[in-house]
Design a protein around this motif. Structure first.
Motif, PDB file in Angstrom:
ATOM      1  N   PHE A 169       0.844  -1.204   0.000  1.00 25.07           N
ATOM      2  CA  PHE A 169       0.000   0.000   0.000  1.00 25.07           C
ATOM      3  C   PHE A 169       0.879   1.254   0.000  1.00 25.07           C
ATOM      4  O   PHE A 169       0.616   2.212  -0.739  1.00 25.07           O
ATOM      5  N   MET A 170       1.931   1.249   0.819  1.00 17.82           N
ATOM      6  CA  MET A 170       2.844   2.406   0.867  1.00 17.82           C
ATOM      7  C   MET A 170       3.516   2.609  -0.500  1.00 17.82           C
ATOM      8  O   MET A 170       3.703   3.746  -0.953  1.00 17.82           O
ATOM      9  N   ARG A 171       3.894   1.515  -1.156  1.00 19.13           N
ATOM     10  CA  ARG A 171       4.532   1.617  -2.479  1.00 19.13           C
ATOM     11  C   ARG A 171       3.571   2.263  -3.485  1.00 19.13           C
ATOM     12  O   ARG A 171       3.942   3.163  -4.243  1.00 19.13           O
ATOM     13  N   ARG A 172       2.302   1.837  -3.423  1.00 24.73           N
ATOM     14  CA  ARG A 172       1.323   2.376  -4.370  1.00 24.73           C
ATOM     15  C   ARG A 172       0.927   3.820  -4.033  1.00 24.73           C
ATOM     16  O   ARG A 172       0.609   4.608  -4.903  1.00 24.73           O
ATOM     17  N   LEU A 173       1.001   4.140  -2.749  1.00 24.60           N
ATOM     18  CA  LEU A 173       0.771   5.544  -2.358  1.00 24.60           C
ATOM     19  C   LEU A 173       1.880   6.417  -2.962  1.00 24.60           C
ATOM     20  O   LEU A 173       1.624   7.464  -3.556  1.00 24.60           O
ATOM     21  N   ARG A 174       3.123   5.940  -2.846  1.00 24.36           N
ATOM     22  CA  ARG A 174       4.283   6.704  -3.317  1.00 24.36           C
ATOM     23  C   ARG A 174       4.267   6.901  -4.835  1.00 24.36           C
ATOM     24  O   ARG A 174       4.523   7.995  -5.326  1.00 24.36           O
ATOM     25  N   ASP A 175       3.952   5.816  -5.571  1.00 23.85           N
ATOM     26  CA  ASP A 175       4.031   5.947  -7.043  1.00 23.85           C
ATOM     27  C   ASP A 175       2.735   6.518  -7.635  1.00 23.85           C
ATOM     28  O   ASP A 175       2.627   6.679  -8.854  1.00 23.85           O
ATOM     29  N   LEU A 196       1.894  13.098   0.303  1.00 22.02           N
ATOM     30  CA  LEU A 196       2.834  12.973  -0.806  1.00 22.02           C
ATOM     31  C   LEU A 196       3.382  14.330  -1.188  1.00 22.02           C
ATOM     32  O   LEU A 196       2.632  15.307  -1.285  1.00 22.02           O
ATOM     33  N   GLU A 197       4.688  14.371  -1.391  1.00 24.90           N
ATOM     34  CA  GLU A 197       5.342  15.602  -1.850  1.00 24.90           C
ATOM     35  C   GLU A 197       6.437  15.197  -2.820  1.00 24.90           C
ATOM     36  O   GLU A 197       7.346  14.455  -2.424  1.00 24.90           O
ATOM     37  N   ASP A 198       6.356  15.614  -4.051  1.00 26.55           N
ATOM     38  CA  ASP A 198       7.363  15.275  -5.065  1.00 26.55           C
ATOM     39  C   ASP A 198       7.654  13.774  -5.114  1.00 26.55           C
ATOM     40  O   ASP A 198       8.821  13.360  -5.148  1.00 26.55           O
ATOM     41  N   GLY A 199       6.650  12.974  -5.066  1.00 29.06           N
ATOM     42  CA  GLY A 199       6.849  11.519  -5.177  1.00 29.06           C
ATOM     43  C   GLY A 199       7.442  10.881  -3.934  1.00 29.06           C
ATOM     44  O   GLY A 199       7.870   9.729  -3.971  1.00 29.06           O
ATOM     45  N   ARG A 200       7.497  11.613  -2.842  1.00 21.05           N
ATOM     46  CA  ARG A 200       7.993  11.068  -1.573  1.00 21.05           C
ATOM     47  C   ARG A 200       6.874  11.112  -0.535  1.00 21.05           C
ATOM     48  O   ARG A 200       6.043  12.029  -0.567  1.00 21.05           O
ATOM     49  N   ILE A 201       6.937  10.169   0.394  1.00 16.05           N
ATOM     50  CA  ILE A 201       5.921  10.156   1.464  1.00 16.05           C
ATOM     51  C   ILE A 201       6.485  10.852   2.699  1.00 16.05           C
ATOM     52  O   ILE A 201       7.465  10.395   3.290  1.00 16.05           O
ATOM     53  N   SER A 202       5.864  11.969   3.072  1.00 11.32           N
ATOM     54  CA  SER A 202       6.215  12.653   4.316  1.00 11.32           C
ATOM     55  C   SER A 202       5.335  12.108   5.425  1.00 11.32           C
ATOM     56  O   SER A 202       4.205  11.659   5.176  1.00 11.32           O
ATOM     57  N   ALA A 203       5.862  12.161   6.664  1.00 12.10           N
ATOM     58  CA  ALA A 203       5.100  11.590   7.781  1.00 12.10           C
ATOM     59  C   ALA A 203       5.252  12.441   9.029  1.00 12.10           C
ATOM     60  O   ALA A 203       6.313  13.003   9.292  1.00 12.10           O
ATOM     61  N   THR A 204       4.157  12.523   9.788  1.00 15.91           N
ATOM     62  CA  THR A 204       4.226  13.155  11.095  1.00 15.91           C
ATOM     63  C   THR A 204       3.293  12.411  12.041  1.00 15.91           C
ATOM     64  O   THR A 204       2.617  11.455  11.654  1.00 15.91           O
ATOM     65  N   GLY A 245      -3.894   6.397  -5.908  1.00 19.98           N
ATOM     66  CA  GLY A 245      -4.847   7.485  -6.178  1.00 19.98           C
ATOM     67  C   GLY A 245      -5.074   8.428  -5.015  1.00 19.98           C
ATOM     68  O   GLY A 245      -6.023   9.210  -5.029  1.00 19.98           O
ATOM     69  N   PHE A 246      -4.226   8.369  -4.000  1.00 11.97           N
ATOM     70  CA  PHE A 246      -4.395   9.221  -2.821  1.00 11.97           C
ATOM     71  C   PHE A 246      -3.274  10.270  -2.736  1.00 11.97           C
ATOM     72  O   PHE A 246      -2.139  10.011  -3.128  1.00 11.97           O
ATOM     73  N   CYS A 247      -3.614  11.423  -2.143  1.00 11.84           N
ATOM     74  CA  CYS A 247      -2.579  12.431  -1.892  1.00 11.84           C
ATOM     75  C   CYS A 247      -2.017  12.290  -0.473  1.00 11.84           C
ATOM     76  O   CYS A 247      -1.047  12.943  -0.105  1.00 11.84           O
ATOM     77  N   GLY A 248      -2.649  11.446   0.317  1.00 10.12           N
ATOM     78  CA  GLY A 248      -2.180  11.216   1.682  1.00 10.12           C
ATOM     79  C   GLY A 248      -3.307  10.670   2.525  1.00 10.12           C
ATOM     80  O   GLY A 248      -4.388  10.370   2.001  1.00 10.12           O
ATOM     81  N   GLY A 249      -3.024  10.541   3.813  1.00  8.01           N
ATOM     82  CA  GLY A 249      -4.078  10.032   4.671  1.00  8.01           C
ATOM     83  C   GLY A 249      -3.620   9.792   6.091  1.00  8.01           C
ATOM     84  O   GLY A 249      -2.499  10.125   6.468  1.00  8.01           O
ATOM     85  N   ASN A 250      -4.536   9.236   6.851  1.00  5.71           N
ATOM     86  CA  ASN A 250      -4.254   8.876   8.251  1.00  5.71           C
ATOM     87  C   ASN A 250      -3.994   7.385   8.372  1.00  5.71           C
ATOM     88  O   ASN A 250      -4.523   6.585   7.611  1.00  5.71           O
ATOM     89  N   VAL A 251      -3.204   7.075   9.386  1.00  8.05           N
ATOM     90  CA  VAL A 251      -2.842   5.693   9.650  1.00  8.05           C
ATOM     91  C   VAL A 251      -3.142   5.415  11.115  1.00  8.05           C
ATOM     92  O   VAL A 251      -2.780   6.206  11.980  1.00  8.05           O
ATOM     93  N   THR A 252      -3.834   4.308  11.362  1.00  5.36           N
ATOM     94  CA  THR A 252      -4.083   3.977  12.753  1.00  5.36           C
ATOM     95  C   THR A 252      -3.671   2.536  13.032  1.00  5.36           C
ATOM     96  O   THR A 252      -3.007   1.897  12.206  1.00  5.36           O
ATOM     97  N   ILE A 253      -4.055   2.058  14.216  1.00  2.86           N
ATOM     98  CA  ILE A 253      -3.616   0.740  14.684  1.00  2.86           C
ATOM     99  C   ILE A 253      -3.980  -0.344  13.672  1.00  2.86           C
ATOM    100  O   ILE A 253      -5.114  -0.335  13.197  1.00  2.86           O
ATOM    101  N   PHE A 259      -5.791  17.398   7.387  1.00  4.40           N
ATOM    102  CA  PHE A 259      -6.746  18.021   6.461  1.00  4.40           C
ATOM    103  C   PHE A 259      -6.081  19.183   5.726  1.00  4.40           C
ATOM    104  O   PHE A 259      -6.215  19.348   4.511  1.00  4.40           O
ATOM    105  N   GLU A 260      -5.345  19.990   6.465  1.00  6.08           N
ATOM    106  CA  GLU A 260      -4.686  21.156   5.864  1.00  6.08           C
ATOM    107  C   GLU A 260      -3.659  20.724   4.802  1.00  6.08           C
ATOM    108  O   GLU A 260      -3.548  21.338   3.744  1.00  6.08           O
ATOM    109  N   LYS A 261      -2.919  19.658   5.086  1.00  5.44           N
ATOM    110  CA  LYS A 261      -1.927  19.153   4.115  1.00  5.44           C
ATOM    111  C   LYS A 261      -2.609  18.681   2.835  1.00  5.44           C
ATOM    112  O   LYS A 261      -2.160  18.955   1.737  1.00  5.44           O
TER     113      LYS A 261
END
Ligand code: ATR
Length: 286
Positions: free
Chosen positions: A54-60, A100-108, A64-72, A260-262
């Motif tokens: 899933f992370m690989r498909r998010l990155r490439d 996603l930013e420039d084809g990279r996954i940022s995380a906080t 179809g997602f620009c980002g999201g939340n991750v839980t347990i 949401f803001e991101k």
């Protein structure tokens, strides 16, 4: 001449395993509608073994997602597999917000920010204290410890049934944090200005032990990160004993703001109507 303007519609997700009980789609759906944004936010269940893919498909971009939340149970893997984790998530070893930013996954990790924003909103001035007591040493406790420490609270007592887990957190979060066995609870509460329950005690109608909050400082704030029920047995006891209480629902609402803001480019506001939307949903599914 062709109009070169394109309309981008951003799609975001919340993933976990299981995920169907998540209230995040309600929260983000409320803001999308309120702000008139043509985006989407939906629950997307991913089993642990499928998460790396899933992370690989998010990155490439193929997910179809620009980002999201991750839980347990994906928060640790989300941090490890992200490309640009920030300092907050690196110290916790866990991420709950990806973009996603420039084809990279940022995380906080926004749990700690949600925790303090809730206290700022509902118990303004809570941080004029020198000592806090945090009950519990699980995943949720970490974000709370980090946030309370970063607010400048000088002494943070972490009390846990399994003292070794509290000690791990004291080692991780530095000299402000001290670990204690559960038997020391009453003693370390002396003159503390904040008490936080991060354990599952009292969740979903489960019984909770009686706690004598009287050693706390006058005017101390007692809060619980459990929000089902809204007024947990521990909060009820603290209120009866004359302390200020703050329920955990606001932490859930406020932790959603930075993501949401991101993803959608507007900073949403946690308002009373949103709170009522979630409370109503809790009543329906009680
Ligand atoms: P989370 O990630 O939601 O914080 P967790 O990692 O399972 O969940 O941590 C749960 C916390 O609740 C722990 O601090 C746990 O204590 P232990 O570390 O000793 O297991 C605490 N907890 C759960 N049930 C408890 C109980 N009946 N009495 C005391 N503490 C309890």
């Amino acid at each position: 001449m062709r109009d070169s303007r394109e309309t981008f519609v951003n799609h975001a997700f919340v993933t976990g395993y299981p995920i169907k009980h998540s209230r995040s789609p309600l929260i983000h759906g409320y803001w999308l509608k309120q702000l008139g944004i043509a985006g989407s936010y939906r629950a997307h269940e991913v089993a642990p073994e499928a998460f790396p893919d899933f992370m690989r498909r998010l990155r490439d971009g193929s997910a179809g997602f620009c980002g999201g939340n991750v839980t347990i149970p994906h928060k640790e893997m989300a941090f490890e597999l992200s490309d640009r984790p920030d300092e907050l998530s690196a110290e916790l070893g866990a991420a709950n917000t990806l973009w996603l930013e420039d084809g990279r996954i940022s995380a906080t990790n926004t749990d700690g920010r949600g925790f303090v924003a809730n206290l700022d909103e509902r118990a303004s001035g809570w941080d004029r204290i020198s000592t806090a007591v945090i009950l519990g040493a699980g995943g949720a406790s970490r974000a709370v410890i980090q946030a309370v420490r970063d607010r400048g609270v000088r002494t943070i007592h972490v009390v846990n049934r399994t003292t070794a887990r509290a000690q791990e957190l004291a080692d991780r979060f530095g000299e402000a944090v001290e670990a204690h066995p559960i038997e020391a609870l009453s003693e370390v509460m002396a003159d503390a200005g904040l008490f936080v329950n991060t354990t599952s005690l009292g969740m979903d109608g489960e019984p909770a032990p009686s706690i004598d909050f009287s050693p706390l400082a006058t005017g101390a704030v007692v809060t619980d990160i459990v929000y089902v029920p809204l007024k947990t047995p521990l909060l009820r006891q603290a209120e009866e004993q004359g302390f200020r209480i703050v329920d955990g629902l606001g932490m859930l609402l406020h932790q959603a703001v930075p993501g949401f803001e991101k993803w959608f480019g507007r900073r949403p506001v946690v308002d009373e109507t949103l709170r009522q939307v979630i409370i109503k949903d809790m009543d329906v599914h009680a």
